[in-house]
Design an enzyme around this catalytic site. Structure first.
Site, PDB file in Angstrom:
ATOM      1  N   ASP A 242      -3.364  -7.176  -7.685  1.00  0.00           N
ATOM      2  CA  ASP A 242      -4.730  -7.494  -8.100  1.00  0.00           C
ATOM      3  C   ASP A 242      -4.876  -7.073  -9.562  1.00  0.00           C
ATOM      4  OD1 ASP A 242      -6.122  -8.119  -5.330  1.00  0.00           O
ATOM      5  OD2 ASP A 242      -4.823  -6.397  -5.030  1.00  0.00           O
TER       6      ASP A 242
ATOM      7  N   HIS B 287       0.843  -1.200   0.000  1.00  0.00           N
ATOM      8  CA  HIS B 287       0.000   0.000   0.000  1.00  0.00           C
ATOM      9  C   HIS B 287       0.884   1.258   0.000  1.00  0.00           C
ATOM     10  CE1 HIS B 287      -2.745  -2.934   2.250  1.00  0.00           C
ATOM     11  NE2 HIS B 287      -3.488  -2.590   1.221  1.00  0.00           N
TER      12      HIS B 287
END
Ligand code: AMP
Length: 298
Positions: free
Chosen positions: A153, A40
Site C-alpha cells: 500500500d 503482515h
C-alpha cells in the site's frame, strides 16, 4: 503474548513496560485489519529488528470503507491471527471492538490533501481520511517509536509519512517491502475472494509490472505514457481483468510526469501502480523504481 481489547488496559500495560525498561525500550506498532498472512508477518519481523516491544493491532476500520465496499464481508479469523502473532513473537495484540475505537459518532477526521488525490484516493473517496484518522488514534493510544507499514500500500505509506511530518508526530514510519507468492502475486487478505480462474488471471498484475520494469531497464528513453499504455495492453490480455487505474508517478509526492520528460532523466523514485478488479475483488500492486539506477544496470 498478551491479548488486550480495551484502550485503558493497553495504556496501563505500556506504561508499566516503559517504567520497567527505564524508558529505553522502543515500542513498535504494526497496524493491520487481520486475516494475517506472510506480508503482515514480515512487518512483525522488521518490528523485532528495530523495536524492543512489538504491538500488533487488529481492527477492521469501518470508516476507511466506502458505501458498497466490503466492510461487512472483509475476511476475519481471530484464532488464526493470534496463532500467527504468537509464532512471530508479538508481545501485545490489541483487538478493539468498533465501539472501543469509536464510542460516539466521529466528529474529528484527519485529512491529508495532494498525495490522496490520485490512485486509491481517487477511486475510493474518503478512504484515506479513514486511514489517517485511525492511524492517528492508534499512534495516540500506543505512542510508539516506530510504526510499520507495507509498500504493498505504497500510497498509504506516502500519505502517512506526510501526516506524521505535517503534524509533528514523534514517530518513525518504517516502510517494508512487498511480500509475494512464489508466482509473483502480492499477498493480500482479499486474495481469498478470488475464484481459481481469477487467481490465475490475477498474475497479470505482477507479470506486467515486471515486464515494463524490464523495458525501462533496457531502453534509455521511455516516457510515462508509453509505460502506461504498455501496462494497459498487457493487463487487458487477461479477459477477467477490469482496470481501475494504471499510473506512473513520482514517489512519494505522487505527481504526474509530463510527457516531455524522459523517465531516465528523473533523479528521484517513481512508482508504477495498478488497481484491477477481478469480479468483485479489487487488487492493487506496484513497483518502486529509481530510473537512474535502472538505466545504469544496463
Ligand atoms: P491490511 O491488514 O491489509 O490493512 O494490511 C496491514 C499492513 O500490512 C499494511 O501496512 C499493508 O501494507 C501490509 N501488507 C499487506 N500485504 C502486504 C504484502 N503482501 N507485503 C507487505 N506488506 C503487506
Amino acid at each position: 503474548m498478551k491479548v488486550i481489547r480495551n484502550i485503558v488496559e493497553l495504556r496501563a500495560e505500556l506504561k508499566q513496560y516503559r517504567v520497567t525498561s527505564n524508558g529505553d525500550g522502543r515500542v513498535g506498532l504494526v497496524p493491520t485489519m487481520g486475516y494475517l498472512h506472510e506480508g503482515h508477518a514480515s512487518l512483525m519481523s522488521r518490528a523485532h529488528d528495530l523495536s524492543n516491544l512489538v504491538v500488533l493491532s487488529i481492527f477492521v476500520n469501518p470508516i476507511q470503507f466506502g458505501p458498497g465496499e466490503d466492510y461487512e464481508t472483509y475476511p476475519r479469523n481471530e484464532e488464526q491471527d493470534l496463532a500467527l502473532a504468537e509464532r512471530q513473537g508479538v508481545d501485545i495484540v490489541f483487538i478493539p471492538q468498533v465501539e472501543e475505537m469509536y464510542p460516539t459518532q466521529t466528529m474529528t477526521k484527519i485529512k491529508v490533501s495532494e498525495v490522496t488525490q490520485l490512485l486509491c484516493g481517487a477511486s475510493r473517496p474518503g478512504h484515506f481520511d479513514g486511514v489517517t484518522t485511525v492511524v492517528s488514534k492508534l499512534i495516540n493510544i500506543v505512542q510508539p517509536d516506530q510504526v510499520y507499514f507495507g509498500l504493498k500500500d505504497a500510497q498509504q505509506v506516502a500519505v502517512l509519512q506526510q501526516m506524521v511530518y505535517d503534524l509533528n508526530m514523534n514517530v518513525e514510519i518504517v516502510p517494508c517491502p512487498i511480500v509475494r507468492e512464489e508466482d509473483g502475486l502480492a499477498l493480500s487478505s482479499r486474495n481469498v475472494y478470488l475464484s481459481s480462474e481469477e487467481r490465475k488471471q490475477a498474475l497479470v498484475l505482477s507479470r506486467s509490472l515486471f515486464e515494463v520494469k524490464g523495458t525501462m531497464d533496457q531502453e534509455e528513453s521511455v516516457r510515462a505514457s508509453e509505460i502506461r499504455e504498455k501496462l494497459i495492453s498487457l493487463i487487458n490480455l487477461s479477459p477477467l481483468a477490469d482496470i481501475d487505474y494504471v499510473e506512473v508517478l513520482t514517489f512519494p509526492a505522487l505527481s504526474r510526469i509530463n510527457d516531455d520528460v524522459l523517465l531516465n532523466h528523473i533523479t528521484g523514485k517513481l512508482i508504477i501502480a495498478v488497481a484491477v478488479k477481478f469480479g468483485k475483488t479489487r487488487l492493487i500492486d506496484n513497483l518502486l523504481i529509481s530510473p537512474k539506477e535502472a538505466v545504469s544496470l544496463v
